[in-house]
Scaffold this active site. Structure first.
Site, PDB file in Angstrom:
ATOM      1  N   ARG A 237     109.792 104.577 119.268  1.00  0.00           N
ATOM      2  CA  ARG A 237     108.724 104.859 118.307  1.00  0.00           C
ATOM      3  C   ARG A 237     108.471 106.364 118.310  1.00  0.00           C
ATOM      4  O   ARG A 237     108.676 107.031 119.344  1.00  0.00           O
ATOM      5  CB  ARG A 237     107.434 104.148 118.711  1.00  0.00           C
ATOM      6  CG  ARG A 237     107.384 102.654 118.389  1.00  0.00           C
ATOM      7  CD  ARG A 237     107.235 102.401 116.894  1.00  0.00           C
ATOM      8  NE  ARG A 237     107.118 100.992 116.570  1.00  0.00           N
ATOM      9  CZ  ARG A 237     108.146 100.186 116.284  1.00  0.00           C
ATOM     10  NH1 ARG A 237     109.374 100.654 116.305  1.00  0.00           N
ATOM     11  NH2 ARG A 237     107.943  98.927 115.965  1.00  0.00           N
ATOM     12  N   GLU A 266     104.935 108.175 109.530  1.00  0.00           N
ATOM     13  CA  GLU A 266     105.987 107.612 108.682  1.00  0.00           C
ATOM     14  C   GLU A 266     105.377 107.101 107.387  1.00  0.00           C
ATOM     15  O   GLU A 266     104.437 106.306 107.460  1.00  0.00           O
ATOM     16  CB  GLU A 266     106.696 106.473 109.418  1.00  0.00           C
ATOM     17  CG  GLU A 266     107.400 106.953 110.676  1.00  0.00           C
ATOM     18  CD  GLU A 266     108.162 105.852 111.411  1.00  0.00           C
ATOM     19  OE1 GLU A 266     108.133 104.695 110.958  1.00  0.00           O
ATOM     20  OE2 GLU A 266     108.778 106.155 112.444  1.00  0.00           O
ATOM     21  N   HIS A 285     113.665 105.346 109.880  1.00  0.00           N
ATOM     22  CA  HIS A 285     113.296 104.105 110.578  1.00  0.00           C
ATOM     23  C   HIS A 285     114.077 102.903 110.025  1.00  0.00           C
ATOM     24  O   HIS A 285     113.490 101.957 109.483  1.00  0.00           O
ATOM     25  CB  HIS A 285     111.781 103.856 110.482  1.00  0.00           C
ATOM     26  CG  HIS A 285     111.276 102.986 111.613  1.00  0.00           C
ATOM     27  ND1 HIS A 285     110.017 103.085 112.139  1.00  0.00           N
ATOM     28  CD2 HIS A 285     111.878 101.993 112.304  1.00  0.00           C
ATOM     29  CE1 HIS A 285     109.854 102.190 113.100  1.00  0.00           C
ATOM     30  NE2 HIS A 285     110.974 101.517 113.222  1.00  0.00           N
TER      31      HIS A 285
END
Ligand code: GLV
Ligand code: GLV
Length: 320
Positions: A237, A266, A285
């Site tokens: 993460r 994000e 991601h």
């Protein structure tokens, strides 16, 4: 009739399964998160929700959604869930482990190799018409075979990553909250303290879940301990990394490069300094993003929800 909220548009073949005997509300966008206000409004009287990593499921949501029994997160990570609030409101949370393990390890491997062999730079170089002739050190990178690779977080994804490294004859070290005997036997990885891991690895890979113990683990102090030739790969993460410290480590050449699939914010802003660095490879991601695996993840969310609404046990509960 039970009511289900799905916070992102999903293929009909999955929504249809939920619609059998249930009322289903689906947020219409594929690419944009449901706004917080809409989430609060639409979850008010639902029995179940399927949520994305971008939805914060906290005490405000759980207090507001009085009938809620289960929230199925479309991810293996669940740092967007406030588990204390889940407990307090007696709501079951589920995630999508196992089905995405190999796929996520492969994305990690892909960005590691892209960084080591400068594939992204090479592709830009070609497309910009810069190839004017052979030269001995043109876009020369670093090897992976025979190197020492340190894995931070030896869960299923870390183990799948280590298994792949065996084929490269790497010396694999790992650090984890507790020792993982199964992973050691399966991959030959050796347990060590975190400091030793970052000091002696040529490549450091973060595959840990984000929690209070792992947050900000990759900071100035950590990067200072790494080799100047070290490559850092993050498929955990964004919260594991203090991004200013990583940028500083790259710019001052205290480490050699980084490959990152996850970020503090994000989507990141388009002027994020990482996007200007050749020695940082970035992906948005997409760790588990293959068509097959995404289908399996959605199906697992659907099955978790249907099980709970039918009074059965969830398949992959986070909390009991
Ligand atoms: C993705 O990051 C996931 O947790 O599934
Ligand atoms: C974490 O690495 C997991 O696979 O759950």
């Amino acid at each position: 009739m039970s009511k289900i909220l799905v916070t992102r548009n999903m293929p009909e073949k999955f929504i249809d399964q939920l619609r059998e005997g249930h009322e289903v509300i689906v947020w219409e966008e594929f690419d944009k998160a449901i706004p917080r206000e809409t989430l609060l409004e639409q979850s008010k009287d639902v029995d179940a929700m399927m949520t994305m990593m971008s939805d914060q499921i906290d005490s405000e949501v759980l207090e507001n959604a009085e009938n809620l029994k289960v929230v199925a997160n479309f991810a293996v990570g669940y740092d967007n869930f406030d588990l204390d609030a889940f407990k307090q409101h007696d709501v079951i949370g589920t995630n999508t482990p196992d089905v995405l393990t190999e796929t996520t390890a492969e994305l990690g491997f892909s960005i590691m190799m892209s960084l080591a062999r400068r594939i992204v730079e090479a592709d830009h170089f070609m497309k910009n018409g810069e190839w004017t002739g052979w030269s001995p050190f043109l876009l020369s990178g670093t090897d992976i075979f025979n190197k020492t690779v340190g894995i931070y977080g030896m869960g299923s994804i870390g183990t799948a990553f280590a298994r792949r490294l065996q084929g490269f004859n790497c010396n694999v070290l790992y650090h984890n909250r507790s020792r993982n005997d199964e992973a050691e036997q399966l991959t030959g990885a050796k347990y060590c303290e975190f400091d030793e891991l970052v000091q002696s690895s040529d490549i450091v890979v973060c595959t840990a879940p984000l929690n209070d113990g792992t947050k900000d683990k990759f900071n100035k102090e950590t990067f200072d301990k790494m080799k100047e030739s070290a490559l850092f790969v993050n498929i955990g993460r964004g919260g594991h990394v203090v991004e200013e410290d990583l940028l500083e480590a790259i710019q001052s050449e205290s480490i050699k490069g980084a490959a990152l699939d996850v970020f503090r914010e994000e989507p990141m802003k388009t002027d994020h300094p990482f996007l200007k660095e050749d020695r940082i490879v970035t992906t948005p991601h997409i760790g588990s993003a293959t068509v097959d695996t995404r289908d399996k993840m959605i199906q697992l969310c659907v099955d978790n929800i249907l099980n709970v609404l039918d009074g059965k046990d969830p398949i992959t509960p986070i909390n009991k």
